[in-house]
Design a protein around this motif. Structure first.
Motif, PDB file in Angstrom:
ATOM      1  N   GLU A  62       0.760  -1.163  -0.191  1.00  0.00           N
ATOM      2  CA  GLU A  62       0.122  -0.101   0.064  1.00  0.00           C
ATOM      3  C   GLU A  62       0.718   1.172  -0.110  1.00  0.00           C
ATOM      4  O   GLU A  62       1.259   1.674   0.880  1.00  0.00           O
ATOM      5  CB  GLU A  62      -0.890   0.116   1.145  1.00  0.00           C
ATOM      6  N   LYS A  63       1.146   1.758  -1.139  1.00  0.00           N
ATOM      7  CA  LYS A  63       1.975   2.887  -1.450  1.00  0.00           C
ATOM      8  C   LYS A  63       1.729   3.959  -0.406  1.00  0.00           C
ATOM      9  O   LYS A  63       2.499   4.632   0.243  1.00  0.00           O
ATOM     10  CB  LYS A  63       1.825   3.407  -2.822  1.00  0.00           C
ATOM     11  N   SER A  64       0.412   4.399  -0.310  1.00  0.00           N
ATOM     12  CA  SER A  64      -0.006   5.525   0.652  1.00  0.00           C
ATOM     13  C   SER A  64       0.270   5.452   1.944  1.00  0.00           C
ATOM     14  O   SER A  64       0.940   6.173   2.572  1.00  0.00           O
ATOM     15  CB  SER A  64      -1.403   6.131   0.377  1.00  0.00           C
ATOM     16  N   SER A  65       0.406   3.858   2.517  1.00  0.00           N
ATOM     17  CA  SER A  65       0.854   3.672   4.002  1.00  0.00           C
ATOM     18  C   SER A  65       1.994   3.977   4.046  1.00  0.00           C
ATOM     19  O   SER A  65       2.693   4.465   5.004  1.00  0.00           O
ATOM     20  CB  SER A  65       0.135   2.394   4.130  1.00  0.00           C
ATOM     21  N   VAL A  66       2.923   3.620   3.143  1.00  0.00           N
ATOM     22  CA  VAL A  66       4.400   3.602   3.122  1.00  0.00           C
ATOM     23  C   VAL A  66       4.632   5.128   3.251  1.00  0.00           C
ATOM     24  O   VAL A  66       5.482   5.511   4.120  1.00  0.00           O
ATOM     25  CB  VAL A  66       5.025   2.949   1.856  1.00  0.00           C
ATOM     26  N   GLU A  67       4.199   5.946   2.330  1.00  0.00           N
ATOM     27  CA  GLU A  67       4.348   7.186   2.384  1.00  0.00           C
ATOM     28  C   GLU A  67       4.151   7.945   3.714  1.00  0.00           C
ATOM     29  O   GLU A  67       4.924   8.726   4.482  1.00  0.00           O
ATOM     30  CB  GLU A  67       3.666   8.009   1.381  1.00  0.00           C
ATOM     31  N   SER A  68       2.841   7.576   4.301  1.00  0.00           N
ATOM     32  CA  SER A  68       2.633   8.315   5.634  1.00  0.00           C
ATOM     33  C   SER A  68       3.365   7.732   6.739  1.00  0.00           C
ATOM     34  O   SER A  68       3.785   8.291   7.612  1.00  0.00           O
ATOM     35  CB  SER A  68       1.141   8.077   5.856  1.00  0.00           C
ATOM     36  N   PHE A  69       3.858   6.467   6.513  1.00  0.00           N
ATOM     37  CA  PHE A  69       4.611   5.871   7.531  1.00  0.00           C
ATOM     38  C   PHE A  69       6.129   6.856   7.635  1.00  0.00           C
ATOM     39  O   PHE A  69       6.415   7.254   8.705  1.00  0.00           O
ATOM     40  CB  PHE A  69       5.323   4.623   7.379  1.00  0.00           C
ATOM     41  N   PHE A  70       6.516   7.062   6.718  1.00  0.00           N
ATOM     42  CA  PHE A  70       7.971   7.790   6.305  1.00  0.00           C
ATOM     43  C   PHE A  70       7.501   9.304   7.008  1.00  0.00           C
ATOM     44  O   PHE A  70       8.588   9.966   7.369  1.00  0.00           O
ATOM     45  CB  PHE A  70       8.510   7.826   5.321  1.00  0.00           C
ATOM     46  N   GLN A  71       6.591   9.835   6.696  1.00  0.00           N
ATOM     47  CA  GLN A  71       6.259  11.309   7.005  1.00  0.00           C
ATOM     48  C   GLN A  71       6.233  11.263   8.670  1.00  0.00           C
ATOM     49  O   GLN A  71       6.748  12.025   9.374  1.00  0.00           O
ATOM     50  CB  GLN A  71       4.854  11.580   6.625  1.00  0.00           C
ATOM     51  N   ASN A  72       5.975  10.097   9.187  1.00  0.00           N
ATOM     52  CA  ASN A  72       6.130  10.134  10.658  1.00  0.00           C
ATOM     53  C   ASN A  72       7.283   9.777  11.306  1.00  0.00           C
ATOM     54  O   ASN A  72       7.366   9.646  12.498  1.00  0.00           O
ATOM     55  CB  ASN A  72       4.979   9.266  11.358  1.00  0.00           C
ATOM     56  N   HIS A  73       8.137   9.223  10.320  1.00  0.00           N
ATOM     57  CA  HIS A  73       9.579   9.133  10.892  1.00  0.00           C
ATOM     58  C   HIS A  73      10.712   9.393  10.159  1.00  0.00           C
ATOM     59  O   HIS A  73      11.417   8.687   9.463  1.00  0.00           O
ATOM     60  CB  HIS A  73       9.654   7.353  10.805  1.00  0.00           C
ATOM     61  N   LYS A  74      10.631  10.816  10.197  1.00  0.00           N
ATOM     62  CA  LYS A  74      11.807  11.485   9.119  1.00  0.00           C
ATOM     63  C   LYS A  74      13.178  11.243   9.639  1.00  0.00           C
ATOM     64  O   LYS A  74      14.206  11.648   9.051  1.00  0.00           O
ATOM     65  CB  LYS A  74      11.357  12.962   9.037  1.00  0.00           C
ATOM     66  N   ASP A  75      13.061  10.991  11.006  1.00  0.00           N
ATOM     67  CA  ASP A  75      14.529  10.717  11.634  1.00  0.00           C
ATOM     68  C   ASP A  75      15.115   9.512  11.358  1.00  0.00           C
ATOM     69  O   ASP A  75      16.300   9.075  12.226  1.00  0.00           O
ATOM     70  CB  ASP A  75      14.587  11.167  13.232  1.00  0.00           C
ATOM     71  N   ILE A  76      14.576   8.538  10.578  1.00  0.00           N
ATOM     72  CA  ILE A  76      15.182   7.330  10.323  1.00  0.00           C
ATOM     73  C   ILE A  76      16.499   7.504   9.649  1.00  0.00           C
ATOM     74  O   ILE A  76      16.720   8.472   8.692  1.00  0.00           O
ATOM     75  CB  ILE A  76      14.338   6.479   9.551  1.00  0.00           C
ATOM     76  N   VAL A  77      17.807   6.771   9.915  1.00  0.00           N
ATOM     77  CA  VAL A  77      19.181   6.916   9.425  1.00  0.00           C
ATOM     78  C   VAL A  77      19.536   5.563   8.554  1.00  0.00           C
ATOM     79  O   VAL A  77      20.666   5.842   8.100  1.00  0.00           O
ATOM     80  CB  VAL A  77      20.282   7.320  10.472  1.00  0.00           C
ATOM     81  N   GLY A  78      18.730   4.710   8.753  1.00  0.00           N
ATOM     82  CA  GLY A  78      19.036   3.735   8.039  1.00  0.00           C
ATOM     83  C   GLY A  78      17.704   2.527   7.866  1.00  0.00           C
ATOM     84  O   GLY A  78      16.938   2.542   8.894  1.00  0.00           O
ATOM     85  N   VAL A  79      17.904   1.839   6.628  1.00  0.00           N
ATOM     86  CA  VAL A  79      16.592   0.932   6.586  1.00  0.00           C
ATOM     87  C   VAL A  79      17.259  -0.362   5.966  1.00  0.00           C
ATOM     88  O   VAL A  79      18.092  -0.242   5.164  1.00  0.00           O
ATOM     89  CB  VAL A  79      15.701   1.550   5.342  1.00  0.00           C
ATOM     90  N   ILE A  80      16.833  -1.410   6.982  1.00  0.00           N
ATOM     91  CA  ILE A  80      17.227  -2.733   6.486  1.00  0.00           C
ATOM     92  C   ILE A  80      15.773  -3.386   6.097  1.00  0.00           C
ATOM     93  O   ILE A  80      15.025  -3.553   6.662  1.00  0.00           O
ATOM     94  CB  ILE A  80      17.666  -3.546   7.773  1.00  0.00           C
ATOM     95  N   HIS A  81      16.006  -3.799   4.823  1.00  0.00           N
ATOM     96  CA  HIS A  81      14.760  -4.262   4.137  1.00  0.00           C
ATOM     97  C   HIS A  81      14.671  -5.873   4.044  1.00  0.00           C
ATOM     98  O   HIS A  81      15.300  -6.370   3.216  1.00  0.00           O
ATOM     99  CB  HIS A  81      14.554  -3.632   2.627  1.00  0.00           C
ATOM    100  N   PHE A  82      13.889  -6.509   5.016  1.00  0.00           N
ATOM    101  CA  PHE A  82      13.842  -7.926   4.757  1.00  0.00           C
ATOM    102  C   PHE A  82      12.393  -8.507   4.116  1.00  0.00           C
ATOM    103  O   PHE A  82      12.300  -9.551   3.498  1.00  0.00           O
ATOM    104  CB  PHE A  82      13.872  -8.640   6.406  1.00  0.00           C
ATOM    105  N   ALA A  83      11.640  -7.596   4.496  1.00  0.00           N
ATOM    106  CA  ALA A  83      10.017  -7.968   4.072  1.00  0.00           C
ATOM    107  C   ALA A  83      10.063  -8.515   2.372  1.00  0.00           C
ATOM    108  O   ALA A  83      10.395  -7.563   1.443  1.00  0.00           O
ATOM    109  CB  ALA A  83       9.122  -6.743   4.405  1.00  0.00           C
ATOM    110  N   ALA A  84       9.844  -9.601   2.352  1.00  0.00           N
ATOM    111  CA  ALA A  84       9.667 -10.345   1.291  1.00  0.00           C
ATOM    112  C   ALA A  84       9.163 -11.707   1.156  1.00  0.00           C
ATOM    113  O   ALA A  84       9.090 -12.195   2.133  1.00  0.00           O
ATOM    114  CB  ALA A  84      10.928 -10.121   0.318  1.00  0.00           C
TER     115      ALA A  84
END
Ligand code: UD1
Length: 340
Positions: A62-84
């Motif tokens: 859900e693209k819009s959910s991903v966008e709003s998640f990042f709006q609320n977490h602008k201070d993230i300094v790294g992403v580890i992407h396992f979900a698959a």
């Protein structure tokens, strides 16, 4: 505190990585859609580390959910992407689901990562990109072979998507870790692998057979051109693999990467046959395993083990645990969840 997003953070490798990140003082926020994991894993992580990670149930498709998640977490300094999604056979049956779930989500996340102040990204890749390599051990420069399955193809295309983006976006810093065969569980037996249904992979099939859930393990072929005729793989303890993620992430956060897209093999460098894995399990558990020789499984490569020098010298990571350690932890975990 540095905030790290771990997608798929309640899954097998994700949960062990969250533990190691928290042990190293990172603040972790987990996204997971619980399609192949349980919210109970949060308790295990908390009990090991003494710290509750933030968790949001979210479907990355859900693209819009991903966008709003990042709006609320602008201070993230790294992403580890396992979900698959990761079941090879299922990917052959449902190719579009696999391409949608593994590639659309990657694209949505990368777009958001580019908007962060610190665009550091670690991708779960796989030794499956090498297919049956000509030379053992396999180096990172070995040719990428045509994928055997849509699942394998999503790992290859995923790497290409990241590489192409890194070529034009110098602010993006990414590392693809090509895992060999992750096995085992946390030594506390508080988190581990939770396969849904009949396990497709060797080690959970072994431990479930020993626990009485499966009658007999089928060894897929003993007529391969290997010393004992069974296939050879590089089995890596999941805690060692989790630590590789933390080291890779620090490399990016501390700007120590040599280029903005790097790949590393994450394996032990030691190849073990199916019969050697069974042997190791029997030693760890003190019981003999019921198994039989069965026909070869379609799509299996004969042998795959890692050349680990690049990870050892450049990343500064080396596997610490042996096959016996990993089999012991896998068995302790199986006993824990079955109340044996
Ligand atoms: C598999 C996938 C790989 C994926 C990885 C994710 C295939 C062909 N490959 O790796 O793309 O990245 O899982 O975890 O599915 N074996 C038995 N009996 C069993 C199960 C396995 O003999 O019941 C043997 C297999 O033939 C193989 C070895 O055990 O030689 C390891 O198998 P598995 O754990 O499924 O891993 P891979 O096939 O190496």
């Amino acid at each position: 505190m540095k905030k790290i997003l771990v997608t798929g953070g309640l899954g097998f490798i994700g949960s062990h990585t969250v533990v190691e990140l928290q042990n190293e003082g990172f603040d972790v926020v987990i996204i997971d859609d619980l399609s192949n994991s349980s919210v109970d894993v949060l308790e295990g992580i908390t009990s090991i580390t003494g710290k509750i990670p933030l968790f949001e149930k979210l479907d990355l498709k859900e693209k819009s959910s991903v966008e709003s998640f990042f709006q609320n977490h602008k201070d993230i300094v790294g992403v580890i992407h396992f979900a698959a999604s990761k079941a090879v056979g299922e990917s052959v049956e449902k190719p579009l689901d696999y391409y949608e779930n593994n590639l659309n989500t990657l694209i949505y996340i990368l777009k958001e990562v580019l908007n962060l102040n610190a665009s550091n990204f670690i991708f779960s890749s796989s030794c499956t990109v090498y297919g049956q390599a000509e030379k053992m051990p396999i180096t990172e420069t070995a040719p990428i072979q045509a994928a055997e399955s849509p699942y394998g193809n999503t790992k290859q295309i995923g790497e290409e998507i990241i590489r192409d983006t890194c070529n034009v976006k110098s602010e993006l810093n990414a590392i693809a870790l090509r895992y060999f065969n992750p096995i085992g569980a946390h030594p506390s037996a508080k988190i581990g692998e939770l396969p849904i249904g009949v396990p497709q992979n060797l080690v959970p099939y072994i431990t479930q057979t020993a626990a009485g859930l499966r009658a007999c393990l089928s060894v897929f072929g003993n007529d391969y051109p290997t010393p004992d005729g069974t296939c050879i793989r590089d089995y890596i303890h999941v805690v060692d693999l989790a630590k590789a993620h933390v080291i890779a992430l620090k490399r990016l956060v501390e700007n120590k990467n040599a280029s903005n897209f790097e790949t590393f093999n994450i394996g032990t460098g030691v190849g073990s046959s199916v019969l050697e894995v069974i042997n190791s399990f029997e030693k760890a558990s003190g019981q003999s395993l019921n198994y039989k020789i069965a026909p070869r499984r379609e799509g299996d490569v004969i042998s795959a083990y890692a050349h680990t020098e690049k990870a050892n010298t450049i990343l500064g990571w080396k596997a610490q645990s042996s096959l016996d350690d990993a089999m012991q932890s896998a068995w302790d975990w199986e006993k824990h969840i079955r109340n044996i």
